[in-house]
Design an enzyme around this catalytic site. Structure first.
Site, PDB file in Angstrom:
ATOM      1  N   ASN A 150      34.198  37.079   5.558  1.00  0.00           N
ATOM      2  CA  ASN A 150      35.304  37.990   5.928  1.00  0.00           C
ATOM      3  C   ASN A 150      36.245  37.395   6.978  1.00  0.00           C
ATOM      4  O   ASN A 150      37.415  37.772   7.048  1.00  0.00           O
ATOM      5  CB  ASN A 150      34.771  39.368   6.364  1.00  0.00           C
ATOM      6  CG  ASN A 150      33.875  39.317   7.569  1.00  0.00           C
ATOM      7  OD1 ASN A 150      33.372  38.261   7.929  1.00  0.00           O
ATOM      8  ND2 ASN A 150      33.669  40.459   8.194  1.00  0.00           N
ATOM      9  N   LYS A 173      26.992  26.506   7.969  1.00  0.00           N
ATOM     10  CA  LYS A 173      26.835  26.886   6.564  1.00  0.00           C
ATOM     11  C   LYS A 173      27.809  28.038   6.341  1.00  0.00           C
ATOM     12  O   LYS A 173      27.531  29.188   6.672  1.00  0.00           O
ATOM     13  CB  LYS A 173      25.373  27.298   6.313  1.00  0.00           C
ATOM     14  CG  LYS A 173      25.123  28.245   5.167  1.00  0.00           C
ATOM     15  CD  LYS A 173      25.450  27.664   3.828  1.00  0.00           C
ATOM     16  CE  LYS A 173      25.288  28.691   2.712  1.00  0.00           C
ATOM     17  NZ  LYS A 173      26.501  29.501   2.475  1.00  0.00           N
ATOM     18  N   PRO A 174      29.011  27.724   5.823  1.00  0.00           N
ATOM     19  CA  PRO A 174      29.962  28.813   5.585  1.00  0.00           C
ATOM     20  C   PRO A 174      29.574  29.572   4.318  1.00  0.00           C
ATOM     21  O   PRO A 174      28.809  29.059   3.504  1.00  0.00           O
ATOM     22  CB  PRO A 174      31.292  28.075   5.380  1.00  0.00           C
ATOM     23  CG  PRO A 174      30.934  26.717   4.900  1.00  0.00           C
ATOM     24  CD  PRO A 174      29.535  26.416   5.381  1.00  0.00           C
ATOM     25  N   GLU A 249      25.106  38.582  15.200  1.00  0.00           N
ATOM     26  CA  GLU A 249      26.219  39.543  15.163  1.00  0.00           C
ATOM     27  C   GLU A 249      26.111  40.225  13.805  1.00  0.00           C
ATOM     28  O   GLU A 249      26.458  39.642  12.781  1.00  0.00           O
ATOM     29  CB  GLU A 249      27.538  38.775  15.354  1.00  0.00           C
ATOM     30  CG  GLU A 249      28.671  39.655  15.794  1.00  0.00           C
ATOM     31  CD  GLU A 249      29.537  40.072  14.640  1.00  0.00           C
ATOM     32  OE1 GLU A 249      29.228  41.145  14.051  1.00  0.00           O
ATOM     33  OE2 GLU A 249      30.500  39.361  14.329  1.00  0.00           O
ATOM     34  N   LEU A 250      25.573  41.438  13.809  1.00  0.00           N
ATOM     35  CA  LEU A 250      25.145  42.055  12.545  1.00  0.00           C
ATOM     36  C   LEU A 250      26.033  43.244  12.166  1.00  0.00           C
ATOM     37  O   LEU A 250      27.166  43.341  12.608  1.00  0.00           O
ATOM     38  CB  LEU A 250      23.662  42.422  12.658  1.00  0.00           C
ATOM     39  CG  LEU A 250      22.754  41.252  13.100  1.00  0.00           C
ATOM     40  CD1 LEU A 250      21.319  41.690  13.283  1.00  0.00           C
ATOM     41  CD2 LEU A 250      22.843  40.078  12.136  1.00  0.00           C
ATOM     42  N   CYS A 283      33.027  43.945  10.440  1.00  0.00           N
ATOM     43  CA  CYS A 283      31.888  44.659  11.040  1.00  0.00           C
ATOM     44  C   CYS A 283      32.357  45.685  12.061  1.00  0.00           C
ATOM     45  O   CYS A 283      31.588  46.560  12.442  1.00  0.00           O
ATOM     46  CB  CYS A 283      30.970  43.677  11.762  1.00  0.00           C
ATOM     47  SG  CYS A 283      30.404  42.356  10.737  1.00  0.00           S
ATOM     48  N   GLU A 378      27.225  51.277   6.110  1.00  0.00           N
ATOM     49  CA  GLU A 378      28.321  50.378   6.491  1.00  0.00           C
ATOM     50  C   GLU A 378      29.156  50.163   5.230  1.00  0.00           C
ATOM     51  O   GLU A 378      28.706  49.544   4.257  1.00  0.00           O
ATOM     52  CB  GLU A 378      27.776  49.036   7.016  1.00  0.00           C
ATOM     53  CG  GLU A 378      28.913  48.172   7.512  1.00  0.00           C
ATOM     54  CD  GLU A 378      28.479  46.816   8.048  1.00  0.00           C
ATOM     55  OE1 GLU A 378      27.444  46.296   7.622  1.00  0.00           O
ATOM     56  OE2 GLU A 378      29.224  46.275   8.887  1.00  0.00           O
TER      57      GLU A 378
HETATM   58  C1  SIN Z   1      33.454  40.673  12.153  1.00  0.00           C
HETATM   59  O1  SIN Z   1      33.763  41.603  11.476  1.00  0.00           O
HETATM   60  O2  SIN Z   1      32.387  40.099  11.938  1.00  0.00           O
HETATM   61  C2  SIN Z   1      34.303  40.130  13.275  1.00  0.00           C
HETATM   62  C3  SIN Z   1      35.458  40.964  13.601  1.00  0.00           C
HETATM   63  C4  SIN Z   1      36.258  40.492  14.786  1.00  0.00           C
HETATM   64  O3  SIN Z   1      36.023  39.412  15.324  1.00  0.00           O
HETATM   65  O4  SIN Z   1      37.127  41.235  15.195  1.00  0.00           O
END
Ligand code: SIN
Length: 475
Positions: A150, A173-174, A249-250, A283, A378
């Site tokens: 994303n 690892k993208p 970062e989940l 996220c 989510e």
């Molecule tokens: C994300 O959605 O993982 C990151 C969003 C952001 O950095 O604002």
């Protein structure tokens, strides 16, 4: 297209073959390029090279590392139009938004180029007069990251820049959906003077097998992951075997709250920005809206009017604000969330349509109640479920009623309420009268099952450093 970026794409791509990974344009379903799938032995070989490169890199002064990072920043900015175009083609986000992400990604490189020079230790007053105590900070060693589709550039630079600044090497690892941006931004790092073995991009058909190696190899000392809570939990179990430093970062389930004293026009503007950034695929996107009953009708009317103006389409077309979803699985999930919400009593007042391809119209649902599935999910798509609430106590309970704790937002003009609610929300980040909160100088990260560790800010570099305590005796 600029020479550097064009050359990169030619170098990092390959011909179609059984082993090649096809990179698709989600707006058209066309194949953009093929990239090599690195076999697992190849990945182990890369880790060995990375380990050697790290030893040499940590010997260089912080100031030298800083200068190279600063050059990387300059090159990313110079090539931002091309990087944005690549991003839109493989990820789908509108060109202007992609350009915004490139600059956002660049800001982490600039920030950590500066922070490289500030990894201070402490001197500590000794409890006894015959000793002198101090701490120093040292790089953890080889760091690795598994990054999402994303934010194909920003989620790499937010991790790679502090790692390199700290003196670590870095293996990325993208996501297999968006590797071209990763290769392009890495190529610019090489042009800036980052040794090739210090910053390595690897892809394999099986993200799981790359993940397995990165999580279990003893020479990798740090793993940073951005992605779902489910995958994060699995990776954590794997990294436990070799006791790695990790940051996670989940997922998120951000509440967006509008109180009765809010500036409704400002709240609508913030809601549109927060909800529909990247077609709702972040996220930190507002995931559920809580609107106090006395301003509910006004907010819904104005919000629907603003959203109905948004143009959906191929991100390369001028004026498009909402691009395609990333793939068919994502689209099916989004449509099924809408159907389930309808079957549970929600009302679609805008959108809810499958627009063909991977496009879904921006959707607003009203009559949503706390017990519906959509409130606990989510969504990762352009759906805005709106829930009424009566008072602050009820609101706090509902807003915190989730396993997640990443971002949250609320609009109020009362100072006391602003402080009280900000303190009571169980989230790592709170936007107060603001729908877009991310930047390089503030700590990004969550609590609860949204993970731990902070990215960006003065804290971000500590994720790649170990503290060593020195005790000098014999005084
Ligand atoms: C994300 O959605 O993982 C990151 C969003 C952001 O950095 O604002």
């Amino acid at each position: 297209m600029d020479q550097i970026v064009n050359k990169t794409l030619l170098q990092s791509t390959c011909d179609s073959s059984e082993d090649a990974i096809a990179v698709l344009n989600p707006a058209t379903n066309e194949v953009l390029a093929y990239i090599p799938s690195v076999p697992t032995e190849g990945i182990v070989g890369q880790i060995e090279k990375s380990k050697k490169a790290q030893k040499a890199w940590q010997e260089r002064s912080a100031s030298e590392r800083s200068i190279i990072l600063k050059r990387w920043y300059d090159l990313v900015v110079e090539n931002s139009d091309d990087l944005a175009r690549i991003m839109t083609l493989e990820q789908g986000k509108p060109l202007q938004e992609a350009k915004g992400e490139v600059m956002y990604g660049a800001s982490f490189i600039q920030w950590f180029a500066e922070e490289a020079k500030r990894t201070y230790g402490d001197t500590i007053p000794s409890p006894t007069s015959n000793k002198r105590l101090m701490t120093i900070k040292q790089p953890v060693g080889v760091a690795a990251a598994i990054t999402p589709w994303n934010f194909p550039i920003a989620m790499i630079t937010r991790k790679a820049a502090p790692a390199l600044a700290a003196g670590c090497s870095f293996i990325i690892k993208p996501a297999n959906q968006t590797p071209l941006s990763a290769y392009a931004v890495a190529e610019l790092a090489y042009q800036a003077g980052v040794p090739r073995d210090l910053l390595i991009v690897v892809n394999n058909h099986s993200s799981v097998s790359v993940g397995d190696i990165l999580c279990t190899h003893n020479d990798i000392k740090k793993l940073s992951f951005t992605g779902s809570t489910q995958v994060g939990s699995h990776l954590l179990k794997q990294t436990a075997e070799t006791i790695k430093k990790t940051s996670m970062e989940l997922g998120g389930n951000a509440p967006f709250i509008v109180f009765d004293d809010a500036d409704i026009d400002a709240a609508v503007k913030g809601a549109v920005a927060s909800k529909f950034r990247n077609a709702g695929q972040t996220c930190v996107c507002a995931n559920r809206f809580y609107v106090q009953e006395t301003v509910y009708d006004e907010f819904v009317k104005k919000f629907a009017a603003a959203v109905s103006e948004m143009k959906v389409g191929n991100g390369t077309e001028p004026g498009v604000e909402i691009g395609p979803l990333i793939d068919a699985k994502a689209k099916d999930s989004v449509l099924s969330y809408i159907e389930t919400a309808k079957s549970q009593g929600a009302k679609v007042i805008l959108g809810g349509e499958d627009l063909g391809g991977l496009f879904v119209s921006p959707t607003i649902l009203t009559e949503v109640t706390q017990d519906m599935d959509i409130v606990q999910t989510e969504l990762f798509g352009p759906i805005a479920p709106i829930i009424r609430f009566k008072d602050d106590d009820e609101l706090v309970i509902k807003a915190n009623d989730t396993i997640y704790g990443l971002a949250s937002y609320f609009y109020t003009n009362k100072l006391n309420r602003a402080f009280t609610i900000a303190e009571k929300l169980e989230y790592g980040m709170v936007g107060i009268n603001e729908g877009i909160i991310s930047n390089e100088v503030a700590p990004f990260g969550g609590v609860k099952q949204s993970g731990f560790g902070r990215e960006g800010a003065k804290q971000g570099i500590d994720e790649y450093l170990n503290i060593k305590y020195l005790c000098f005796g014999g005084f």
